[in-house]
Structures are given as C-alpha cells and as structure tokens.
Scaffold this motif. Structure first.
Motif, PDB file in Angstrom:
ATOM      1  N   TYR A 141     -35.658  14.995-103.569  1.00 24.63           N
ATOM      2  CA  TYR A 141     -36.067  14.750-104.877  1.00 24.63           C
ATOM      3  C   TYR A 141     -37.624  15.202-105.178  1.00 24.63           C
ATOM      4  N   LEU A 142     -37.872  15.900-106.165  1.00 23.80           N
ATOM      5  CA  LEU A 142     -39.062  16.297-106.598  1.00 23.80           C
ATOM      6  C   LEU A 142     -39.312  15.703-107.997  1.00 23.80           C
ATOM      7  N   ALA A 143     -40.530  15.321-108.195  1.00 22.19           N
ATOM      8  CA  ALA A 143     -41.044  14.987-109.524  1.00 22.19           C
ATOM      9  C   ALA A 143     -41.236  16.257-110.268  1.00 22.19           C
ATOM     10  N   ARG A 144     -41.399  15.819-111.616  1.00 24.81           N
ATOM     11  CA  ARG A 144     -41.769  16.841-112.589  1.00 24.81           C
ATOM     12  C   ARG A 144     -43.148  17.555-112.239  1.00 24.81           C
ATOM     13  N   SER A 145     -43.086  18.777-112.552  1.00 26.90           N
ATOM     14  CA  SER A 145     -44.152  19.646-112.044  1.00 26.90           C
ATOM     15  C   SER A 145     -44.478  19.904-110.617  1.00 26.90           C
ATOM     16  N   SER A 146     -43.507  19.636-109.728  1.00 30.60           N
ATOM     17  CA  SER A 146     -43.534  20.052-108.600  1.00 30.60           C
ATOM     18  C   SER A 146     -43.035  21.344-108.211  1.00 30.60           C
ATOM     19  N   VAL A 147     -43.609  21.970-107.336  1.00 30.13           N
ATOM     20  CA  VAL A 147     -43.071  23.435-106.618  1.00 30.13           C
ATOM     21  C   VAL A 147     -41.825  23.403-106.181  1.00 30.13           C
ATOM     22  N   ILE A 148     -40.937  24.275-106.685  1.00 32.77           N
ATOM     23  CA  ILE A 148     -39.490  24.292-106.205  1.00 32.77           C
ATOM     24  C   ILE A 148     -39.603  25.290-105.093  1.00 32.77           C
ATOM     25  N   ARG A 198     -34.617   8.675-103.810  1.00 29.01           N
ATOM     26  CA  ARG A 198     -34.716   9.049-105.039  1.00 29.01           C
ATOM     27  C   ARG A 198     -35.612   7.687-105.868  1.00 29.01           C
ATOM     28  N   SER A 199     -36.264   8.236-106.839  1.00 32.74           N
ATOM     29  CA  SER A 199     -37.024   7.044-107.682  1.00 32.74           C
ATOM     30  C   SER A 199     -36.034   6.170-108.398  1.00 32.74           C
ATOM     31  N   ALA A 200     -36.092   4.839-108.548  1.00 34.67           N
ATOM     32  CA  ALA A 200     -35.210   4.281-109.447  1.00 34.67           C
ATOM     33  C   ALA A 200     -35.586   4.507-111.054  1.00 34.67           C
ATOM     34  N   ASN A 201     -34.238   4.438-111.497  1.00 37.85           N
ATOM     35  CA  ASN A 201     -34.544   4.801-112.959  1.00 37.85           C
ATOM     36  C   ASN A 201     -34.766   6.108-113.338  1.00 37.85           C
ATOM     37  N   THR A 202     -34.930   7.128-112.546  1.00 40.25           N
ATOM     38  CA  THR A 202     -35.390   8.380-112.677  1.00 40.25           C
ATOM     39  C   THR A 202     -34.097   9.419-112.921  1.00 40.25           C
ATOM     40  N   PRO A 203     -33.795  10.028-113.967  1.00 39.44           N
ATOM     41  CA  PRO A 203     -32.639  11.112-113.890  1.00 39.44           C
ATOM     42  C   PRO A 203     -33.327  12.345-113.243  1.00 39.44           C
ATOM     43  N   TYR A 204     -32.316  12.840-112.555  1.00 37.71           N
ATOM     44  CA  TYR A 204     -32.747  14.082-111.721  1.00 37.71           C
ATOM     45  C   TYR A 204     -31.730  15.200-112.145  1.00 37.71           C
ATOM     46  N   PHE A 205     -32.226  16.380-112.225  1.00 37.54           N
ATOM     47  CA  PHE A 205     -31.293  17.389-112.585  1.00 37.54           C
ATOM     48  C   PHE A 205     -31.535  18.537-111.345  1.00 37.54           C
ATOM     49  N   ARG A 206     -30.571  19.412-111.657  1.00 36.87           N
ATOM     50  CA  ARG A 206     -30.539  20.664-110.616  1.00 36.87           C
ATOM     51  C   ARG A 206     -31.425  21.549-111.088  1.00 36.87           C
TER      52      ARG A 206
END
Length: 136
Positions: A73-80, A94-102
């Motif tokens: 799981y990567l946070a927003r603005s992280s490098v993929i 994963r962080s609680a209550n955080t929606p993750y996307f592909r």
C-alpha cells in the motif's frame, strides 16, 4: 556580438536544465495520484497486479506464509515502482478507513536495460583511419 553570445548561452542552459529535470522524472516512475495498492512478490519486488487477483485490494494483503504475492500500500503522491523494482515508502499493512485503488495503466512498466549503440568506446582508437598513437 557579446550580447548575442550571452543570450544564446542562457537559452542553452535553460533548455539543458529543462531536459535534465524531465529525465529525472522519468527515472523515478509514475506518481500515485491517490492511495494505491500494488502487487509484490515475497521478496518485495513489484509484479503485475493480476498476481494478487485473489486477494481484494480493499481487504488487505494477508501476511500468511501461503501467499506468494502480497498487496503493498502506497499513500497518495508516492512513487509507484517499475515491475521488478523493490518497493518502498509504503506498507504491507493498509491504513484504516483509506480506500486504495489499483495503479494506473501508465504505471504498468518494466525498467528498460541500457542499450549500447556504438559511439566512442573501444572503437574510437581506429577513428580517422590510423592505428595506434604517435609512437607507431
């Protein structure tokens, strides 16, 4: 004449700086626009998300020994990272209550190996038709 040279030098320097910053962006891969889940193997290297298909993105990666592939799981603005690169900057939890996307399709890349296309190197000694230095 001196003024023209200064302007030309300044323009060349600005173009070079712009080209260098663009190159650095490409070296680091795609940036996540939102919280993103990517698939990894047990060695922590990114693999295609299809390998993690049986685990839900929102449900967690599962850390059991039976899982050959894990969601990372990567946070927003992280490098993929590119496929095959080691993951970092995120977590297997994963962080609680955080929606993750592909990861977006643009991030589905493998880092290319360097390609040699000639140039100077070992063949430079024969440049100009001569063999060897001044002593021959």
């Amino acid at each position: 004449m001196k003024t023209e040279l200064r302007i030309t030098t300044a323009i060349a320097a600005a173009l070079l700086a712009g080209a260098c910053s663009q190159q650095n962006d490409d070296d680091w891969g795609e940036t996540a626009q939102r919280a993103t889940a990517i698939c990894t193997d047990r060695n922590g290297q990114r693999v295609p998300d299809a390998n993690c298909q049986q685990q839900r993105v929102a449900g967690g990666g599962g850390g059991g020994a039976a899982n050959a592939f894990l969601w990372y799981y990567l946070a927003r603005s992280s490098v993929i990272p590119y496929y095959g690169d080691r993951v970092g900057g995120g977590s297997f939890q994963r962080s609680a209550n955080t929606p993750y996307f592909r990861a977006p399709a643009a991030a589905a890349m493998t880092r290319a190996a360097a390609i040699s296309r000639g140039g100077f190197g070992a063949s430079a000694r024969g440049f100009g038709g001569g063999h060897g230095g001044a002593g021959e």
